[in-house]
Design a protein around this motif. Structure first.
Motif, PDB file in Angstrom:
ATOM      1  N   ARG A  43       8.772  52.499  94.667  1.00  0.00           N
ATOM      2  CA  ARG A  43       9.117  53.730  93.946  1.00  0.00           C
ATOM      3  C   ARG A  43       9.544  53.458  92.506  1.00  0.00           C
ATOM      4  NH1 ARG A  43      14.106  55.483  97.596  1.00  0.00           N
ATOM      5  NH2 ARG A  43      12.690  54.559  99.041  1.00  0.00           N
ATOM      6  N   ARG A  44       9.877  52.215  92.165  1.00  0.00           N
ATOM      7  CA  ARG A  44      10.218  51.864  90.778  1.00  0.00           C
ATOM      8  C   ARG A  44       8.966  51.499  89.958  1.00  0.00           C
ATOM      9  NH1 ARG A  44      13.589  49.446  94.115  1.00  0.00           N
ATOM     10  NH2 ARG A  44      12.655  47.399  93.827  1.00  0.00           N
ATOM     11  N   GLY A  45       7.797  51.548  90.608  1.00  0.00           N
ATOM     12  CA  GLY A  45       6.560  51.210  89.913  1.00  0.00           C
ATOM     13  C   GLY A  45       6.284  49.720  89.857  1.00  0.00           C
ATOM     14  N   GLU A  46       7.024  48.949  90.639  1.00  0.00           N
ATOM     15  CA  GLU A  46       6.801  47.499  90.679  1.00  0.00           C
ATOM     16  C   GLU A  46       5.692  47.171  91.663  1.00  0.00           C
ATOM     17  OE1 GLU A  46      11.325  45.897  89.916  1.00  0.00           O
ATOM     18  OE2 GLU A  46      10.810  46.709  91.893  1.00  0.00           O
ATOM     19  N   LEU A  47       4.964  46.115  91.365  1.00  0.00           N
ATOM     20  CA  LEU A  47       3.879  45.632  92.214  1.00  0.00           C
ATOM     21  C   LEU A  47       4.380  44.447  93.026  1.00  0.00           C
ATOM     22  CD1 LEU A  47       1.090  45.516  89.477  1.00  0.00           C
ATOM     23  CD2 LEU A  47       1.764  47.464  90.914  1.00  0.00           C
ATOM     24  N   TRP A  48       3.988  44.376  94.285  1.00  0.00           N
ATOM     25  CA  TRP A  48       4.329  43.230  95.134  1.00  0.00           C
ATOM     26  C   TRP A  48       3.255  42.169  94.893  1.00  0.00           C
ATOM     27  CZ3 TRP A  48       2.205  40.600  99.349  1.00  0.00           C
ATOM     28  CH2 TRP A  48       3.095  39.797 100.081  1.00  0.00           C
ATOM     29  N   ILE A  49       3.652  41.081  94.248  1.00  0.00           N
ATOM     30  CA  ILE A  49       2.700  40.049  93.828  1.00  0.00           C
ATOM     31  C   ILE A  49       2.987  38.744  94.567  1.00  0.00           C
ATOM     32  CG2 ILE A  49       1.841  38.692  91.874  1.00  0.00           C
ATOM     33  CD1 ILE A  49       1.073  41.680  91.759  1.00  0.00           C
ATOM     34  N   PRO A  50       2.066  38.311  95.421  1.00  0.00           N
ATOM     35  CA  PRO A  50       2.245  37.050  96.141  1.00  0.00           C
ATOM     36  C   PRO A  50       1.608  35.864  95.406  1.00  0.00           C
ATOM     37  CG  PRO A  50       0.372  38.197  97.033  1.00  0.00           C
ATOM     38  CD  PRO A  50       0.911  39.067  95.924  1.00  0.00           C
ATOM     39  N   SER A 130       1.486  33.460 106.285  1.00  0.00           N
ATOM     40  CA  SER A 130       1.848  32.227 105.581  1.00  0.00           C
ATOM     41  C   SER A 130       0.653  31.307 105.342  1.00  0.00           C
ATOM     42  CB  SER A 130       2.961  31.484 106.333  1.00  0.00           C
ATOM     43  OG  SER A 130       2.515  31.126 107.628  1.00  0.00           O
ATOM     44  N   ALA A 131      -0.475  31.577 105.961  1.00  0.00           N
ATOM     45  CA  ALA A 131      -1.693  30.821 105.653  1.00  0.00           C
ATOM     46  C   ALA A 131      -2.319  31.320 104.353  1.00  0.00           C
ATOM     47  CB  ALA A 131      -2.700  30.937 106.796  1.00  0.00           C
ATOM     48  N   ASP A 132      -1.985  32.553 103.955  1.00  0.00           N
ATOM     49  CA  ASP A 132      -2.528  33.136 102.735  1.00  0.00           C
ATOM     50  C   ASP A 132      -1.566  33.007 101.551  1.00  0.00           C
ATOM     51  OD1 ASP A 132      -5.049  34.101 103.662  1.00  0.00           O
ATOM     52  OD2 ASP A 132      -4.025  35.746 104.671  1.00  0.00           O
ATOM     53  N   PHE A 133      -0.280  33.297 101.792  1.00  0.00           N
ATOM     54  CA  PHE A 133       0.695  33.375 100.704  1.00  0.00           C
ATOM     55  C   PHE A 133       1.917  32.512 100.990  1.00  0.00           C
ATOM     56  CE2 PHE A 133      -1.036  37.903 100.830  1.00  0.00           C
ATOM     57  CZ  PHE A 133      -2.036  37.645  99.894  1.00  0.00           C
ATOM     58  N   SER A 134       2.503  31.963  99.927  1.00  0.00           N
ATOM     59  CA  SER A 134       3.682  31.110 100.076  1.00  0.00           C
ATOM     60  C   SER A 134       4.972  31.797  99.642  1.00  0.00           C
ATOM     61  CB  SER A 134       3.498  29.813  99.286  1.00  0.00           C
ATOM     62  OG  SER A 134       3.284  30.094  97.915  1.00  0.00           O
ATOM     63  N   GLU A 135       4.888  32.759  98.737  1.00  0.00           N
ATOM     64  CA  GLU A 135       6.060  33.487  98.247  1.00  0.00           C
ATOM     65  C   GLU A 135       5.567  34.746  97.541  1.00  0.00           C
ATOM     66  OE1 GLU A 135       8.163  31.119  95.302  1.00  0.00           O
ATOM     67  OE2 GLU A 135       6.275  30.295  94.565  1.00  0.00           O
ATOM     68  N   ALA A 136       6.510  35.643  97.203  1.00  0.00           N
ATOM     69  CA  ALA A 136       6.100  36.893  96.546  1.00  0.00           C
ATOM     70  C   ALA A 136       7.281  37.498  95.800  1.00  0.00           C
ATOM     71  CB  ALA A 136       5.565  37.883  97.575  1.00  0.00           C
ATOM     72  N   TRP A 137       6.958  38.370  94.829  1.00  0.00           N
ATOM     73  CA  TRP A 137       7.950  39.048  94.002  1.00  0.00           C
ATOM     74  C   TRP A 137       7.540  40.495  93.788  1.00  0.00           C
ATOM     75  CZ3 TRP A 137       5.384  34.605  92.947  1.00  0.00           C
ATOM     76  CH2 TRP A 137       6.126  33.420  92.913  1.00  0.00           C
ATOM     77  N   TRP A 138       8.528  41.340  93.520  1.00  0.00           N
ATOM     78  CA  TRP A 138       8.281  42.685  93.010  1.00  0.00           C
ATOM     79  C   TRP A 138       8.388  42.589  91.494  1.00  0.00           C
ATOM     80  CZ3 TRP A 138       6.435  46.575  95.785  1.00  0.00           C
ATOM     81  CH2 TRP A 138       6.640  46.597  97.170  1.00  0.00           C
ATOM     82  N   LEU A 139       7.302  42.909  90.783  1.00  0.00           N
ATOM     83  CA  LEU A 139       7.260  42.819  89.323  1.00  0.00           C
ATOM     84  C   LEU A 139       6.670  44.091  88.740  1.00  0.00           C
ATOM     85  CD1 LEU A 139       5.636  39.262  89.071  1.00  0.00           C
ATOM     86  CD2 LEU A 139       8.045  39.807  88.677  1.00  0.00           C
ATOM     87  N   THR A 140       7.160  44.492  87.581  1.00  0.00           N
ATOM     88  CA  THR A 140       6.495  45.586  86.886  1.00  0.00           C
ATOM     89  C   THR A 140       5.153  45.059  86.385  1.00  0.00           C
ATOM     90  OG1 THR A 140       7.377  45.062  84.713  1.00  0.00           O
ATOM     91  CG2 THR A 140       8.710  46.553  86.109  1.00  0.00           C
ATOM     92  N   PRO A 141       4.195  45.941  86.130  1.00  0.00           N
ATOM     93  CA  PRO A 141       2.934  45.459  85.557  1.00  0.00           C
ATOM     94  C   PRO A 141       3.163  44.658  84.278  1.00  0.00           C
ATOM     95  CG  PRO A 141       2.650  47.684  86.370  1.00  0.00           C
ATOM     96  CD  PRO A 141       4.124  47.370  86.471  1.00  0.00           C
ATOM     97  N   ALA A 142       4.073  45.100  83.408  1.00  0.00           N
ATOM     98  CA  ALA A 142       4.346  44.376  82.159  1.00  0.00           C
ATOM     99  C   ALA A 142       4.930  42.992  82.435  1.00  0.00           C
ATOM    100  CB  ALA A 142       5.290  45.188  81.277  1.00  0.00           C
ATOM    101  N   GLU A 143       5.849  42.891  83.391  1.00  0.00           N
ATOM    102  CA  GLU A 143       6.417  41.583  83.735  1.00  0.00           C
ATOM    103  C   GLU A 143       5.340  40.640  84.253  1.00  0.00           C
ATOM    104  OE1 GLU A 143      10.964  42.707  85.140  1.00  0.00           O
ATOM    105  OE2 GLU A 143       9.316  42.975  86.582  1.00  0.00           O
TER     106      GLU A 143
END
Length: 167
Positions: A43-50, A130-143
């Motif tokens: 809802r903050r417009g952040e993308l979940w990026i793994p 965990s075979a696909d991704f090791s970690e992830a973050w919520w980031l704004t598109p600009a970040e």
């Protein structure tokens, strides 16, 4: 371990199936195939990026779309979106708030393939494969774009998709 061949539909400039090709041959020959990508958006417009795992053959340890993959031979974009979302995030698309946000042609955009891009609205952190991704973050598109510009390794089409889909 020998990997099974992954067969994809080979398509023409109008996204019409003209044959079949293996995934490896499609990439080696830079032939037009189909892909799906999706972004989890809170809802903050952040993308979940793994981050992809180190064991990935292509783009190891690179930032990635929330969900992504090839449309397999005989499969539709929608069924590939559902399959990939389940495989990578253990999520059932039918129970989610989602929508298609873009359709791209490599002949018009310079992206790697024909693509359908989806947005999944959620604030939940997900139990990724965990075979696909090791970690992830919520980031704004600009970040995210700042991270990539600063040298963070990313999958080839990631920055362009974010620029086009989340201006």
């Amino acid at each position: 371990m020998v990997q099974a061949l992954e067969w994809l539909d080979l398509v023409d400039e109008n996204d019409q199936v003209v044959g079949q090709i293996t995934r490896d041959d499609a990439w080696a020959q830079r032939r037009a195939v189909r892909m799906v990508n999706a972004f989890l958006v809170n809802r903050r417009g952040e993308l979940w990026i793994p981050r992809r795992t180190a064991s990935k053959r292509m783009f190891p340890n690179c930032l990635n779309m929330s969900v992504g993959g090839h449309v397999e031979r005989g499969e539709t974009y929608l069924s590939a979106f559902k399959r990939e979302t389940h495989e990578e995030l253990n999520l059932n698309v039918d129970a989610l708030d989602w929508r298609k946000i873009a359709a791209f042609s490599p002949f018009e955009t310079g992206l790697s393939s024909f693509m359908r891009v989806y947005e999944i609205r959620t604030d939940a952190a997900h139990d990724f494969n965990s075979a696909d991704f090791s970690e992830a973050w919520w980031l704004t598109p600009a970040e995210l774009l700042d991270w990539i510009e600063a040298g963070e390794p990313a999958k080839g089409d990631l920055a362009e998709l974010v620029r086009r889909c989340f201006p």
